[in-house]
Design a protein around this motif. Structure first.
Motif, PDB file in Angstrom:
ATOM      1  N   GLY A  27      41.506  22.698  35.211  1.00  0.00           N
ATOM      2  CA  GLY A  27      41.335  23.866  36.080  1.00  0.00           C
ATOM      3  C   GLY A  27      41.757  25.150  35.402  1.00  0.00           C
ATOM      4  N   MET A  28      42.900  25.134  34.701  1.00  0.00           N
ATOM      5  CA  MET A  28      43.335  26.330  33.975  1.00  0.00           C
ATOM      6  C   MET A  28      42.364  26.677  32.846  1.00  0.00           C
ATOM      7  SD  MET A  28      45.955  27.835  35.263  1.00  0.00           S
ATOM      8  CE  MET A  28      46.200  28.948  33.886  1.00  0.00           C
ATOM      9  N   LYS A  29      41.845  25.664  32.167  1.00  0.00           N
ATOM     10  CA  LYS A  29      40.877  25.921  31.097  1.00  0.00           C
ATOM     11  C   LYS A  29      39.586  26.495  31.666  1.00  0.00           C
ATOM     12  CE  LYS A  29      42.452  22.640  27.583  1.00  0.00           C
ATOM     13  NZ  LYS A  29      42.081  21.518  26.681  1.00  0.00           N
ATOM     14  N   LEU A  79      49.087  21.909  35.685  1.00  0.00           N
ATOM     15  CA  LEU A  79      48.587  23.231  35.281  1.00  0.00           C
ATOM     16  C   LEU A  79      49.661  24.003  34.525  1.00  0.00           C
ATOM     17  CD1 LEU A  79      49.677  25.953  37.043  1.00  0.00           C
ATOM     18  CD2 LEU A  79      48.368  24.831  38.831  1.00  0.00           C
ATOM     19  N   THR A  80      50.944  23.712  34.823  1.00  0.00           N
ATOM     20  CA  THR A  80      52.017  24.449  34.157  1.00  0.00           C
ATOM     21  C   THR A  80      51.994  24.240  32.645  1.00  0.00           C
ATOM     22  OG1 THR A  80      53.583  22.620  34.513  1.00  0.00           O
ATOM     23  CG2 THR A  80      53.479  24.296  36.204  1.00  0.00           C
ATOM     24  N   ILE A  81      51.546  23.070  32.202  1.00  0.00           N
ATOM     25  CA  ILE A  81      51.492  22.782  30.770  1.00  0.00           C
ATOM     26  C   ILE A  81      50.406  23.615  30.105  1.00  0.00           C
ATOM     27  CG2 ILE A  81      51.015  20.980  29.073  1.00  0.00           C
ATOM     28  CD1 ILE A  81      52.208  18.990  31.057  1.00  0.00           C
ATOM     29  N   GLU A  82      49.223  23.630  30.687  1.00  0.00           N
ATOM     30  CA  GLU A  82      48.128  24.415  30.108  1.00  0.00           C
ATOM     31  C   GLU A  82      48.425  25.901  30.206  1.00  0.00           C
ATOM     32  OE1 GLU A  82      44.727  25.771  28.342  1.00  0.00           O
ATOM     33  OE2 GLU A  82      45.636  23.764  28.275  1.00  0.00           O
ATOM     34  N   ARG A  83      49.013  26.328  31.290  1.00  0.00           N
ATOM     35  CA  ARG A  83      49.341  27.751  31.424  1.00  0.00           C
ATOM     36  C   ARG A  83      50.372  28.154  30.378  1.00  0.00           C
ATOM     37  NH1 ARG A  83      51.251  31.327  36.742  1.00  0.00           N
ATOM     38  NH2 ARG A  83      50.000  33.132  36.140  1.00  0.00           N
ATOM     39  N   LEU A  84      51.304  27.275  30.117  1.00  0.00           N
ATOM     40  CA  LEU A  84      52.306  27.506  29.073  1.00  0.00           C
ATOM     41  C   LEU A  84      51.622  27.673  27.717  1.00  0.00           C
ATOM     42  CD1 LEU A  84      55.506  27.412  29.195  1.00  0.00           C
ATOM     43  CD2 LEU A  84      55.296  25.137  28.211  1.00  0.00           C
TER      44      LEU A  84
END
Length: 858
Positions: A262-264, A286-291
């Motif tokens: 979703g973040m991608k 999502l916190t990992i991808e946002r990071l």
């Protein structure tokens, strides 16, 4: 070979005459789901077809005959209605809105991404299972009405949630249709080369590709990821197959796509959210991808990036018991997530600790709600009672905080009133209040005006007509069900006349989890039958709901209801509607006189079904749990039992069943059937007015989303943006401050507290308290010193606390600083106080990021 796969594919669309082109425009925006005039327009296109396509306007257009199209194109009355609906949509999309009026100049600096595993927008987009999804759909609709700069992110399930049918023995059976997204009001997003946009998610030994679809929900864009693409292995094509289906490995793959994918997807679309709202823990990855995106954009390390990400995350929990959390075993988590975790700069064991109550407990599973909470500066439950329960559940993470200060706030759920209010009630409101009420259904003046201005006769006629509409719907649906089962003519004939359109009608529709106690009413079946078949005051009950496919306990409840109806004499006064969905829900909440809800307190986080009857003139009879713990007051409805938390569940069930029977026998039925000299149930009408006036404005998603925007979204967005300004200058300073405080806190203590009070003090006076604090390497500006004043209980505990901030007075030497605060004696009784010191920083939300506090020794 079981079936052939295509070598080349293409799309075929049904063409419309020029005069009917606006039909497609209206069909492609789900705003029609809360605009009765557009719904009526679609029905007029072909009433039978509109029902047959399950209210899918694009499929309506696709299946429309050439002759019907031509006839509609020549129908001047229809074309005028079509033009009015198109104009209304255009004015809605471009008109003034609450957000721009309230936050002038903030739109370009704010973008909220709302993540959820399911969205209940319409029965024609079947990617929801129940309350969580319907709430998410209502959230998007209210965000659209209010003009929030928000997008939704979810998954597009090719087989959705299961459809339900009952066997002749009453056992729930599940089946999963295959849905064709090209025949839904969805758009597959494509790039400049006209090829579908793709995002990839890394799995242990392979890459999974997803395409992105978009649904327009008024002003809001809902982006949905779909793994059913040829680039994927067959097993991966089914990841977005069913909602809440499959085993633990399927769940973690779905949640990786939702959060990371979703973040991608947002990045691919050029959307940079300043706030990410995780509606339940399913999206916490999502916190990992946002990071990683922050680390890549700013060339910073994991720790600094997390300081920024946490500031821009919001988490809502909907779970009132620990057993309800989404949990993964370590081996499954490591298999699928180790690579992503290490790419984001964490050691895997450090990351695992973020998802546990007790990071040192190897036997504890990885909890997605805890992960979300650990990476969000704003956390809330979905009612005031649920927030209180959640603070107790999560208090171990804040061991030095009083339970009532654990940073879990309460933002009570609401409903999107325009979606759930009937067309009859909408017309009545338009007539007596004016059409502008639709712009602000949370305005108390609107409902006060409705309650005061609608005449008794019109209000009761509305209730009678809506009940009659509902009974006719029940009959049609039951007849259709019996015909599919090849029932006899006699059975079908009986179904055509079942239920009484003039009888008191109660609705009960839930997910059939055991704690919701669907069969509480059957505790004493003979007494229940005496209520249902009372000659002077008959009662009829319509039930609906699904049990999770793996929950045999819930299926047993459905079967017990089936047996009572079909084999124990309840058929004339009770009906179970199969395959509960949003259409059935609308008919229920618009048609019943009373909504029944009897979960075990305090296990209902909120519940929104009962809210939906309120603007339709229905009343509630419920346990004092979830939203009803706030909504109930005498005259608004009825309360089953009391607010005590009985530990003996069997005894609690017995007590609540007796309370329910007594209410039905002595209050509900007598009030409904009592008639005044005017021939109307005046006592019932008075309760309807009180319920509408006092409940409808507050329990709406307009109020709810305004609360999220004011309390969470805007402060979060502002901080997230500020931390990134000037090459992360404020973010670096906040991170460095946080590191410095963590290192120095072991030296912080309250050295001395003194005051100039007497043993007995006069009411209205005041005294001063001096608090000496040893700060070590910290400065006075780094801390907040508080005095908590309250009444003293029998065990020396403090109640009714007042928090007073002390101000820095002087340095006492050797790192000790004196703070002072005045205490006004504005209440009599035995009072006491205790002092404490906590960290303080303008750009760090200390209560969620740093569970640090030093207390005065008692």
């Amino acid at each position: 070979m079981k079936f052939l796969k295509y070598a080349h594919s293409f799309e075929v669309v049904s063409e419309l005459p020029e005069a009917l082109q606006p039909l497609r425009k209206l069909a492609m925006n789900f705003r029609w789901t809360w605009h009765h005039e557009t719904q009526q327009l679609f029905s007029e296109v072909d009433p039978q077809l509109w029902t047959a396509v399950e209210h899918n306007p694009l499929e309506l257009i696709n299946r429309l005959s050439a002759e019907r199209k031509e006839k509609l194109a020549q129908d001047e009355v229809f074309l005028v209605k079509l033009q009015l609906c198109e104009r209304d949509l255009d004015e809605y999309l471009t008109g003034e809105n609450w957000f721009d009026e309230t936050y002038k100049g903030e739109r370009e600096k704010t973008k909220i991404a709302y993540f959820c595993a399911e969205f209940g927008v319409s029965e024609s987009l079947p990617i929801y299972s129940g309350g969580l999804g319907v709430l998410a759909g209502d959230h998007l609709k209210a965000a659209s009405d209010l003009g929030l700069p928000l997008v939704g992110v979810g998954l597009l399930y090719s087989r959705g949630y299961f459809r339900q049918r009952l066997s002749p023995e009453g056992w729930q059976q599940e089946y999963y249709p295959d849905y064709d997204f090209y025949r839904m009001p969805l758009e597959l997003l494509r790039g400049d080369n006209h090829q579908p946009l793709r995002v990839t998610v890394e799995f242990p030994d392979r890459t999974v590709t997803c395409q992105i679809w978009r649904a327009d929900i008024g002003r809001i864009k809902l982006y949905l990821l779909d793994s059913n693409v040829l680039e994927n292995a067959p097993d991966d094509q089914t990841i977005t197959d069913t909602l809440y289906g499959g085993d633990e490995q399927m769940r973690i793959r779905q949640e990786m796509i939702l959060g990371i994918g979703g973040m991608k997807a947002l990045k691919t679309l050029g959307i940079k959210p300043t706030v990410c709202h995780m509606n339940e823990g399913h999206a916490a990855f999502l916190t990992i991808e946002r990071l990683q995106q922050i680390m890549e954009e700013h060339s910073c390390d994991n720790r600094l990036a997390r300081q920024i990400v946490v500031a821009g995350n919001v988490f809502t929990t909907h779970t009132p018991v620990p057993a309800g959390f989404d949990i993964f075993h370590r081996d499954v988590l490591e298999k699928f997530m180790r690579k992503e975790v290490e790419q984001s700069g964490w050691k895997f064991d450090e990351f695992v600790r973020l998802g546990k109550f007790n990071g040192d407990d190897a036997s504890e599973g990885f909890n997605m709600a805890i992960l979300a909470m650990a990476n969000a500066n704003y956390v809330n439950g979905v009612s005031l009672l649920h927030a209180e329960v959640s603070r107790g559940m999560f208090s171990a993470r804040w061991p030095d905080y009083p339970v009532d200060e654990v940073p879990v706030e309460g933002i009570t759920n609401g409903i999107h009133t325009p979606t759930w209010i009937s067309w009859r009630m909408t017309s009545l409101m338009d007539q007596y209040v004016g059409g502008n009420w639709r712009r602000n259904p949370s305005d108390p003046d609107v409902w006060a005006a409705a309650a005061e201005s609608i005449p008794d006769h019109d209000l009761w006629e509305l209730r009678e007509n809506q009940r009659g509409d509902f009974i006719r719907f029940c009959r049609r649906r039951l007849v259709n069900t019996l015909m599919k089962r090849n029932a006899s003519r006699q059975e079908i004939s009986n179904a055509s006349s079942m239920l009484d359109p003039r009888a008191l009608t109660i609705g009960f529709a839930r997910r059939f989890a055991t704690y919701k106690r669907a069969t509480l009413m059957f505790t004493d079946k003979e007494r229940l039958k005496s209520i249902l078949f009372n000659a002077e005051r008959p009662v009829q009950i319509v039930l609906a709901g699904k049990s999770h496919p793996r929950d045999d306990g819930g299926k047993n409840l459905i079967q017990e209801i089936h047996n009572f109806i079909n084999h124990e004499g309840g058929s004339a006064r009770m009906l179970f509607l199969e395959d509960y969905d949003m259409e059935v829900a609308r008919w229920l909440v618009q048609g019943v006189d009373v909504w029944l809800n009897n979960p075990r307190r305090p296990m209902e986080a909120s519940g929104t079904s009962g809210m939906k009857v309120v603007p339709n003139g229905g009343l509630n009879c419920s346990v004092l749990d979830g939203w009803w713990a706030e909504g109930y007051a005498p005259g608004r409805g009825w309360a089953i039992g009391d607010e005590s938390d009985e530990t003996d569940q069997g005894h609690r069930d017995w007590l609540d069943s007796r309370s329910l029977y007594q209410l039905l026998e002595q209050e509900i039925a007598p009030t409904f059937y009592a008639r005044g000299e005017n021939g109307l149930p005046n006592g019932w009408l008075e309760m309807m007015r009180k319920s509408m006036k006092e409940l409808a404005p507050y329990f709406s998603t307009s109020r709810m989303v305004e609360d999220y925007a004011t309390k969470f979204y805007m402060p979060s967005s502002t901080c997230f943006n500020k931390l990134q300004e000037n090459s992360l200058a404020a973010g670096r300073e906040a991170f460095e401050w946080r590191r410095r405080v963590l290192e120095a806190w072991k030296t912080v203590s309250i050295a001395k507290v003194s005051d100039d009070s007497s043993r007995s003090n006069a009411l209205g006076g005041k005294f001063e308290v001096s608090i000496d604090v040893a700060l070590g390497a910290l400065k006075p500006d780094d801390v907040r010193v508080q005095l908590l004043v309250g009444t003293v209980g029998t065990s020396r505990e403090l109640h009714n606390l007042q928090h007073l901030d002390a101000v820095h007075d002087s340095e006492q030497g050797t790192g000790v600083h004196r703070f002072k605060v005045a205490v006004k004696l504005d209440r009599p009784g035995h009072l006491g106080y205790i002092a404490r010191v906590m960290p303080k920083h303008a750009n760090v939300r200390v209560e969620t990021e740093l569970a640090l506090v030093s207390w005065q020794k008692a």
